[in-house]
Design a protein around this motif. Structure first.
Motif, PDB file in Angstrom:
ATOM      1  N   GLU A  20     -74.982  65.761 -25.233  1.00 20.75           N
ATOM      2  CA  GLU A  20     -74.163  64.749 -25.895  1.00 20.75           C
ATOM      3  C   GLU A  20     -75.126  63.950 -26.764  1.00 20.75           C
ATOM      4  O   GLU A  20     -75.937  63.195 -26.239  1.00 20.75           O
ATOM      5  CB  GLU A  20     -73.505  63.840 -24.858  1.00 20.75           C
ATOM      6  N   GLU A 226     -76.840  64.422 -15.494  1.00 19.98           N
ATOM      7  CA  GLU A 226     -76.909  64.001 -16.886  1.00 19.98           C
ATOM      8  C   GLU A 226     -78.119  63.103 -17.060  1.00 19.98           C
ATOM      9  O   GLU A 226     -78.213  62.053 -16.429  1.00 19.98           O
ATOM     10  CB  GLU A 226     -75.620  63.250 -17.242  1.00 19.98           C
ATOM     11  N   LYS A 277     -72.716  59.426 -10.883  1.00 16.74           N
ATOM     12  CA  LYS A 277     -71.969  59.660 -12.121  1.00 16.74           C
ATOM     13  C   LYS A 277     -70.623  58.956 -12.083  1.00 16.74           C
ATOM     14  O   LYS A 277     -69.894  59.010 -11.106  1.00 16.74           O
ATOM     15  CB  LYS A 277     -71.793  61.167 -12.267  1.00 16.74           C
TER      16      LYS A 277
HETATM   17 MG    MG Z   1     -71.515  62.049 -20.621  1.00 15.98          MG
END
Ligand code: MG
Ligand code: ADP
Length: 406
Positions: A20, A226, A277
């Protein structure tokens, strides 16, 4: 298709990566206010009442930022959504005076597209590969917290608050750190050709959230972690290598991966846990009631499409077909817009292959040796072209030309 494998203690693994990328839109003003966006200004000197979220202030979309995001979508052959809408992403943090970020969740400006990463043996990429892009949406940047200015207080600089970002979300199509680095390199090249983002990662203009999971070859996707805000291409590679090994280690010990947000520490070359998350529902997204949906007519979209510049893939094909360059040389020359422009200035009215040799071997070689960027070249395209002309008309030999160039 090349298959990448990582050897673990109990057999082979495959890494799966999706990026991203946040790219700051090149524009003189912010996404919803007229405040300036210049890099490096004194803290809090580029903050309008809208950016500071004073009560009653209303956002007004900046047409230029929207245009730039649409052009970026076009450059990756993406679906341009003629109807899109802004949503509020609610969370509380000291760098976010509004208490929400204006973003796009449900109806992004740009839908699915793709870009091609080049084959480059030296970079560990035996063949070209198409990487899918899920979407591009526009959103506001947050301010910046400074924790190192005072022993007991933190300061906040809102200059960045409200600056337009494009979030470019890839599909989980990458299978090695080299592919991820090549994807980022290609994306940066494209936005620089377009002029939609300056691509300066060390100034934070482009940064990536790197999603990494591992699996046994042939199995479904594993749980991902992430890694937030990685701000150099080299770090993206290092973070993936470390993270894949970490996850493999846990799985081989019989453990499981928790889906979480992690940070990359460049000093240690490690990632570490930041928080578990969050999901979309944690942000209580809803349509921003202060903004109308964006609607584009065919004329607006058609004009932007017609005005797109020549992009690296097309330029490469032209260099090969019209100027007789090898695919490799053409790839090197189009990799950065500045190099392609320099080369075209040298090649104009001259032999394309000879010009390519001088630019790649002599000029880029010498700059590389000195650790300099093309922008720092002491030799102008006209001077290099002049040397080539002197050889051609027999005034000097190739040997003397090399001395002269030195
Ligand atoms: Mg994300
Ligand atoms: P979120 O918005 O919650 O971060 P998305 O589903 O939109 O989640 O995915 C974000 C990114 O994670 C995308 O770039 C996607 O390609 C990548 N991704 C999704 N699943 C995986 C996976 N199993 N392994 C690695 N990357 C993944």
């Amino acid at each position: 298709m090349t298959e990448y494998r990582i050897q673990g203690a109990t057999g082979e693994w495959e890494v799966v990566i999706g990026l991203e990328v946040h790219a700051q839109v090149t524009s003189n003003a912010k996404l919803f206010s007229g405040a300036a966006t210049e890099f490096g200004a004194e803290p809090n000197t580029q903050v309008s009442l809208v950016d500071a979220a004073m009560p009653g202030m209303l956002p007004v979309p900046n047409r230029e930022c929207i245009r730039q995001a649409v052009r970026t979508g076009m450059a990756i052959d993406a679906q341009i959504n003629k109807w899109s809408r802004f949503d509020r992403k609610n969370y509380f943090y000291a760098d976010l005076p509004q208490g929400y970020q204006i973003s796009q969740l449900y109806h992004p400006l740009v839908g699915e597209g793709s870009l091609t990463i080049e084959a480059d043996e030296k970079a560990g990429l035996p063949e070209a590969k198409v990487i899918g892009v899920e979407r591009i949406h526009v959103e506001q940047d947050a301010g910046k917290l400074m924790h190192d200015q005072h022993p007991t207080m933190s300061y906040v600089d809102l200059n960045r608050s409200g600056v337009a970002l494009m979030e470019i979300v890839s599909k989980p199509d990458m299978r090695s750190s080299d592919e991820a680095k090549a994807y980022m390199t290609k994306l940066r090249s494209i936005v620089r050709y377009l002029g939609t983002c300056d691509g300066n990662m060390d100034e934070g203009s482009m940064r990536a959230d790197v999603n990494v999971s591992v699996r046994r070859p042939g199995e479904g996707f594993g749980t991902r972690c992430e890694i937030k805000n990685v701000n150099s291409i080299r770090f993206i590679g290092q973070a993936i290598e470390y993270e894949a090994r970490r996850q493999i280690g846990i799985l081989e010990d019989g453990g499981s991966i928790d889906q979480e947000t992690r940070l990359f520490d460049p000093g240690k070359g490690e990632t570490r846990s930041m928080r578990s998350k969050e999901d979309a529902h944690d942000y209580r997204y809803f349509p921003d009631p202060d903004l109308l949906p964006l609607e584009f007519d065919n004329e607006f979209v058609g004009k932007l499409l017609a005005d797109l510049p020549e992009l690296p893939d097309d330029k490469k094909i032209r260099f090969v077909k019209d100027l007789g360059l090898s695919v490799y040389d053409a790839s090197v020359l189009v990799s950065e817009k500045a190099i392609a422009d320099y080369y075209e200035a040298v090649a104009a009215g001259r032999d394309g292959k000879i010009a390519a040799n001088w630019v790649i071997n002599d000029l880029l070689g010498a700059l590389n040796k000195d650790g300099k960027a093309l922008e720092e070249t002491p030799v102008s395209p006209a001077q290099l072209g002049g040397i080539i002309d002197l050889i051609k008309d027999g005034t000097i030999s190739g040997k003397i030309a090399t001395d002269l160039f030195e």
